[in-house]
Design a protein around this motif. Structure first.
Motif, PDB file in Angstrom:
ATOM      1  N   LYS A  32      54.998 -37.129 -43.528  1.00 27.61           N
ATOM      2  CA  LYS A  32      55.665 -37.335 -44.826  1.00 27.61           C
ATOM      3  C   LYS A  32      54.730 -37.961 -45.859  1.00 27.61           C
ATOM      4  CE  LYS A  32      60.233 -37.780 -42.717  1.00 27.61           C
ATOM      5  NZ  LYS A  32      61.474 -38.592 -42.592  1.00 27.61           N
ATOM      6  N   GLU A  53      61.566 -35.056 -48.719  1.00 23.55           N
ATOM      7  CA  GLU A  53      61.546 -36.167 -47.771  1.00 23.55           C
ATOM      8  C   GLU A  53      60.234 -36.939 -47.825  1.00 23.55           C
ATOM      9  OE1 GLU A  53      64.255 -37.066 -46.022  1.00 23.55           O
ATOM     10  OE2 GLU A  53      65.224 -35.474 -47.191  1.00 23.55           O
ATOM     11  N   VAL A  55      57.388 -39.519 -48.385  1.00 22.79           N
ATOM     12  CA  VAL A  55      57.444 -40.978 -48.463  1.00 22.79           C
ATOM     13  C   VAL A  55      56.223 -41.550 -49.179  1.00 22.79           C
ATOM     14  CG1 VAL A  55      57.440 -43.105 -47.078  1.00 22.79           C
ATOM     15  CG2 VAL A  55      58.887 -41.167 -46.403  1.00 22.79           C
ATOM     16  N   ASN A  76      62.899 -40.172 -51.968  1.00 25.68           N
ATOM     17  CA  ASN A  76      62.573 -40.966 -50.784  1.00 25.68           C
ATOM     18  C   ASN A  76      61.183 -41.584 -50.862  1.00 25.68           C
ATOM     19  OD1 ASN A  76      64.933 -40.590 -48.921  1.00 25.68           O
ATOM     20  ND2 ASN A  76      64.409 -38.444 -49.248  1.00 25.68           N
ATOM     21  N   GLN A  78      58.202 -43.922 -51.328  1.00 24.43           N
ATOM     22  CA  GLN A  78      58.051 -45.377 -51.251  1.00 24.43           C
ATOM     23  C   GLN A  78      56.700 -45.848 -51.780  1.00 24.43           C
ATOM     24  OE1 GLN A  78      58.987 -46.911 -47.335  1.00 24.43           O
ATOM     25  NE2 GLN A  78      60.751 -45.552 -47.120  1.00 24.43           N
TER      26      GLN A  78
END
Length: 274
Positions: A32, A53, A55, A76, A78
């Motif tokens: 990811k 998805e 990250v 999603n 981060q």
């Protein structure tokens, strides 16, 4: 792929050229994470925004100055790295990524940050070093979970008093700014663990001994005539950083104590964020 060829290909907005830049990255990686750093890109391949998805997205060291609105699909995400690009303003689409924990914006041409940045309430680490900031945007003080702030190598002269609202803040890096005095607001932040004011224009340091959380203060390369007083066990990096007793009097004479003015080596300022 040579850098010159990358630069030419990145400038052409065709699907084939974008796939060439992605090197056949047509499915979201298992980890990811997508790293497109150092590819001379002038625009982000929109195809990446279909990896919902995702990250971690690293876009460092390119020629980006804008981002597509489709980036909003990456809810999603981060970690987003936009450092070493050509952004003069932070694209507002970044402020829609509400799961962001770490945002790299260093080494751009930012003079301010948008009020919409306050929407990133999960942000814990913010890198805004090496930009064109003459003041720390007050919106930063609304990031209630912020733990680490890297704001070195700008043109900051003061810090806003609202900064003390950031009660989760533990580390603040302010090296290479235009501070002429130690920021008073930092004296009211007992939870700070690391303060870096290296390479500023501070002539006098107040006592920091009342800050119970402090572990390290870096104050080297300032025209100061004193070292900041700190509590026992706090490491100092700068002139007169070695602990020394007060001069002792004997028969009315003061015995001079030689101070070791050789500064301790500071740790690497760009460590892996938490």
């Amino acid at each position: 792929m040579g850098n010159s060829l990358k630069a030419i290909v990145a400038f052409v907005p065709s699907n084939k050229c974008q796939k060439y830049l992605l090197e056949d990255l047509e499915e979201m990686p298992v980890d990811k994470m997508v790293d497109l750093s150092g590819r001379q890109m002038r625009q982000l391949p929109v195809h990446i925004c279909s990896f919902r998805e995702l990250v971690k997205l690293y876009l460092s060291d390119n020629n980006l100055n804008h981002l597509p609105p489709e980036l909003e699909q990456l809810q999603n995400l981060q970690i987003l790295a936009l450092d070493f690009n050509n952004f003069k303003a932070l694209p507002l689409v970044v402020c829609t990524l509400k799961q962001l924990c770490i945002l790299y914006l260093g080494n751009n041409k930012l003079c301010s940050l948008p009020l919409e940045l306050r929407l990133l309430q999960n942000l814990k680490t913010l890198w805004i070093e090496s930009n064109c900031l003459q003041y720390l945007p007050e919106v930063v003080c609304e990031l209630s979970l912020l733990k680490t702030l890297h704001a070195g190598s700008n043109a900051l002269r003061t810090l806003p008093p609202q900064l003390q609202c950031l009660q989760e803040l533990r580390t603040i890096w302010l090296s290479g700014n235009l501070l002429s005095e130690f920021p008073p607001v930092l004296l009211d932040m007992p939870f700070l663990e690391v303060i870096d004011v290296d390479r500023n224009s501070i002539r006098f340091f107040p006592s920091l001994a009342h800050l119970p959380g402090l572990k390290l203060v870096i104050y080297d390369h300032n025209p100061c005539r004193n070292a900041p007083k700190v509590a026992k066990g706090v490491r100092r990096v700068g002139r007169w950083s070695e602990e020394s007793p007060e001069p002792r009097k004997r028969s009315g004479a003061v015995i001079e104590i030689t101070l070791d003015e050789k500064p301790l080596l500071p740790p690497a300022t760009k460590t892996e964020p938490e």
